[in-house]
Design a protein around this motif. Structure first.
Motif, PDB file in Angstrom:
ATOM      1  N   VAL A  23       0.866  -1.178   0.000  1.00 37.27           N
ATOM      2  CA  VAL A  23       0.000   0.000   0.000  1.00 37.27           C
ATOM      3  C   VAL A  23       0.903   1.229   0.000  1.00 37.27           C
TER       4      VAL A  23
ATOM      5  N   GLN B  90      -2.057  15.382 -11.829  1.00 34.63           N
ATOM      6  CA  GLN B  90      -2.621  14.031 -11.934  1.00 34.63           C
ATOM      7  C   GLN B  90      -1.789  13.147 -12.841  1.00 34.63           C
TER       8      GLN B  90
ATOM      9  N   GLY C 210      -3.753  -0.710  -2.584  1.00 36.83           N
ATOM     10  CA  GLY C 210      -4.468   0.485  -2.165  1.00 36.83           C
ATOM     11  C   GLY C 210      -3.532   1.569  -1.710  1.00 36.83           C
ATOM     12  N   GLY C 211      -4.121   2.656  -1.221  1.00 36.51           N
ATOM     13  CA  GLY C 211      -3.300   3.755  -0.777  1.00 36.51           C
ATOM     14  C   GLY C 211      -4.124   4.914  -0.290  1.00 36.51           C
ATOM     15  N   ASP C 212      -3.424   5.961   0.097  1.00 34.52           N
ATOM     16  CA  ASP C 212      -4.064   7.188   0.560  1.00 34.52           C
ATOM     17  C   ASP C 212      -3.257   8.339  -0.021  1.00 34.52           C
ATOM     18  N   THR C 213      -3.916   9.197  -0.784  1.00 34.04           N
ATOM     19  CA  THR C 213      -3.241  10.333  -1.406  1.00 34.04           C
ATOM     20  C   THR C 213      -3.805  11.611  -0.814  1.00 34.04           C
ATOM     21  N   VAL C 214      -2.929  12.448  -0.261  1.00 36.52           N
ATOM     22  CA  VAL C 214      -3.381  13.683   0.382  1.00 36.52           C
ATOM     23  C   VAL C 214      -2.563  14.855  -0.148  1.00 36.52           C
TER      24      VAL C 214
ATOM     25  N   MET D   7      -8.750   4.427   3.791  1.00 38.00           N
ATOM     26  CA  MET D   7      -7.859   4.134   2.673  1.00 38.00           C
ATOM     27  C   MET D   7      -8.674   4.011   1.389  1.00 38.00           C
ATOM     28  N   GLY D   8      -7.978   4.038   0.267  1.00 34.50           N
ATOM     29  CA  GLY D   8      -8.683   3.904  -0.995  1.00 34.50           C
ATOM     30  C   GLY D   8      -9.572   5.112  -1.207  1.00 34.50           C
TER      31      GLY D   8
ATOM     32  N   SER E  71     -10.642   7.007   0.977  1.00 31.15           N
ATOM     33  CA  SER E  71     -10.385   8.103   1.897  1.00 31.15           C
ATOM     34  C   SER E  71      -9.577   9.192   1.195  1.00 31.15           C
ATOM     35  N   ILE E  72      -9.284   8.980  -0.073  1.00 30.61           N
ATOM     36  CA  ILE E  72      -8.722  10.057  -0.888  1.00 30.61           C
ATOM     37  C   ILE E  72      -9.738  11.195  -0.929  1.00 30.61           C
ATOM     38  N   PRO E  73      -9.265  12.459  -0.862  1.00 27.92           N
ATOM     39  CA  PRO E  73     -10.195  13.585  -0.781  1.00 27.92           C
ATOM     40  C   PRO E  73     -11.234  13.548  -1.892  1.00 27.92           C
TER      41      PRO E  73
ATOM     42  N   GLU F  63     -10.768  14.366  -5.383  1.00 26.49           N
ATOM     43  CA  GLU F  63      -9.837  13.476  -6.055  1.00 26.49           C
ATOM     44  C   GLU F  63     -10.486  12.196  -6.551  1.00 26.49           C
TER      45      GLU F  63
ATOM     46  N   THR G 215      -4.462  -1.199   5.857  1.00 24.24           N
ATOM     47  CA  THR G 215      -4.908   0.144   5.515  1.00 24.24           C
ATOM     48  C   THR G 215      -3.800   1.133   5.813  1.00 24.24           C
ATOM     49  N   VAL G 216      -3.786   2.239   5.090  1.00 27.16           N
ATOM     50  CA  VAL G 216      -2.791   3.294   5.326  1.00 27.16           C
ATOM     51  C   VAL G 216      -3.492   4.636   5.287  1.00 27.16           C
ATOM     52  N   ASP G 217      -3.112   5.540   6.199  1.00 30.96           N
ATOM     53  CA  ASP G 217      -3.608   6.907   6.176  1.00 30.96           C
ATOM     54  C   ASP G 217      -2.442   7.849   6.409  1.00 30.96           C
ATOM     55  N   VAL G 218      -2.467   8.937   5.646  1.00 30.64           N
ATOM     56  CA  VAL G 218      -1.396   9.924   5.708  1.00 30.64           C
ATOM     57  C   VAL G 218      -1.938  11.198   6.354  1.00 30.64           C
TER      58      VAL G 218
END
Lengths: 336, 336
Positions: free
Chosen positions: A90, A101, A124-128, B1-2, B4-6, B9, B47-50
């Motif tokens: 992840v 983008q 998966g991932g989290d982009t902020v 995650m996934g 949870s991208i804004p 986005e 899961t990952v959160d930044v």
């Protein structure tokens, strides 16, 4: 992971270790290249590495695909250094407004290429949003059939095996900005580092007593095995697998190619301790599994008795202390 | 995650999903609150959160311990939203020069406190230098006894259950900077969010067909269940569990308390779809397991037929479309 914290930060991680909580039975190993945890009914290797723009990569040198590749490769190397099999990743991503983008897609494409290369699923991932580009990739893996190989099991008399090339990434840094046409082999080592998980599994299956990847420099990383195992080590300079192109580059820049090989970071070669009776065969098999050199380059010794942790025996018979030779991400020092 | 991208986005993640590689058999679920992967001989939720300084926390409001706590809590909430049991965490940390060792230790102390609260082992991490403070926590968990509960299983006729309080985090943001003595209950919700994994497991065991946590806003997150399940939903405004202190704060700032409840982010309540015959009992049991409200607040309906994804029925009989009510980390918009 863990000790992949920059060398100047040793004191910090020492102070943080007591805060790493130990719920009964869950962490089976910590403070190694990867942690081993009991989850999902089995044992899982887990590792995380953070790459920051301007510190771990340079967008003028590496394409977005290269950066994504590297973010996966450094983690695959951590799982390789446990003798494990990488499985799923992840990515936590902090993205500044000027990275569009299209660039994020190219980063993901590079991650996907590396994942495909090593049989990893990017799940998966989290982009902020944030002021600087940061990639934090976490990789999960299976442990090898004989269990995870830690840094702490090397015994006096074990042979020191090196699998992979040394010095290429450091030589690439010496070229960058200084040469109009850098050696493409060295540039590739910097931009698309190769992890060696098949070699790691071979070494583990062959009975490796300790295993690490060369992320900060051969001297520094062998020193970590020695510190964790309570032994010291000596290496033979004559047999170090100095990568093709390193000698020529060193000559052009007035650098010592050996120093690039034992002090250069990010080579992602593997170093193992193995019983003498199996070391040569295991080294050869591990090298063949990846198409890189696999050699017996030294020996672990004991006791320490105040001697340097890691010495390099030169052709003229002198011994050099290389246990502190390495790369500090905080100071961006040249290899010692 | 996934997801949870804004919210701004959405298009980006849609374009990235095809790049998420699918090695045979490894990812069992992706694009949910957590991924489920086959590793270590079993199934693991990951899961990952930044969290980025100035975007997800404010060092003038939250202590380093608060920030560390929150970085773990948001991930525990993702595992809760799969009906899983959180087990082990690693932290990737980017640290600017002005954040000293003492602050890093305090961050780790906060992470350790949250880990202890939820039975998680903090097993390692990677700390690197960089221009801004970024925490990227990855959490591994076991799936619940009935398997992971995805967002995609809600059926027309299922009841919509809310477990936890709504609106407190958004009300805290309204107070901050505007009131000399903010309501400590609201401030605590902002600084030390509570994840509800025990509730998640109860809901999963009771037969929840879909489950999500409220990270971006009730309307937006119920909308995600609806989008994934191919249904729509309606909620009853009269029974929404508006957190203590929200009504008073809303009155002082000329805000609609209901809008804070259905549009406010970071409440980390859980929303589940459950068959009608078990919904009330499951809601009550899940709430009791965490000491928070557990109520049947609405119903899933079908087919869509062009109707809004999520509507809120007000006391006067009117219906409000709340499916786009939520918080965009990129724009820092107020709740709609």
């Amino acid at each position: 992971m863990g000790y992949s914290i920059p060398m100047g930060e040793f004191e910090l991680i020492e102070r943080l270790l007591p805060l790493l909580s130990t719920q009964e039975g869950v962490p089976l190993a910590a403070g190694d290249d990867a942690a081993v945890v009991a989850v999902g009914g089995g044992e899982v290797c887990v590792t995380v590495d953070v790459l920051v723009d301007g510190v771990h990569f340079d967008r003028a040198v590496s394409t977005p695909e290269d950066i994504g590749w590297k973010a996966v490769a450094v983690n695959v190397s951590d799982i390789a250094a446990m003798g494990g099999q990488p499985r799923a990743a992840v990515c936590g991503l902090c993205r500044p407004a000027e990275v569009g983008q299209a660039d994020i897609e190219r980063l993901y494409r590079g991650m996907a290429e590396a994942c495909e290369r090593w049989g990893v699923s990017l799940v998966g991932g989290d982009t902020v949003a944030g002021p600087v580009l940061v990639l934090s990739v976490t990789l999960l893996g299976d442990v090898g059939p004989g269990g995870a190989v830690l840094r702490s099991g090397a015994r006096p008399g074990d042979r020191l095996v090196v699998v992979g090339w040394l010095g290429a990434a450091a030589a690439a840094l010496a070229q960058l900005g200084a040469e109009a046409t850098p050696d493409p082999r060295l540039l590739a080592a910097h931009r698309r580092p190769q992890a060696l998980p098949a070699a790691g599994r071979r070494l583990g299956s062959a009975g490796a007593t300790a295993l690490i990847d060369v992320s900060d420099g051969l001297g520094a990383d062998v020193g970590r095995i020695c510190a964790a195992s309570g032994v010291r080590a000596t290496l033979d300079a004559a047999v170090l697998p100095v990568a093709p192109g390193v000698a020529d580059t060193a000559a052009r820049h007035g650098l010592d190619p050996l120093a690039l090989a034992y002090g250069g970071g990010e080579d992602f070669a593997l170093v193992a301790a193995l019983p003498p009776e199996v070391a040569h065969e295991a080294a050869t098999a591990a090298g063949l599994a990846e198409g890189v050199p696999g050699i017996v380059a030294g020996e672990f010794l004991g006791p320490r008795d105040g001697a340097p942790l890691v010495t390099l025996a030169l052709a003229d018979g002198t011994e050099v202390d290389i246990s502190t030779a390495g790369y500090d991400h905080y100071d961006r020092e040249a290899p010692a």
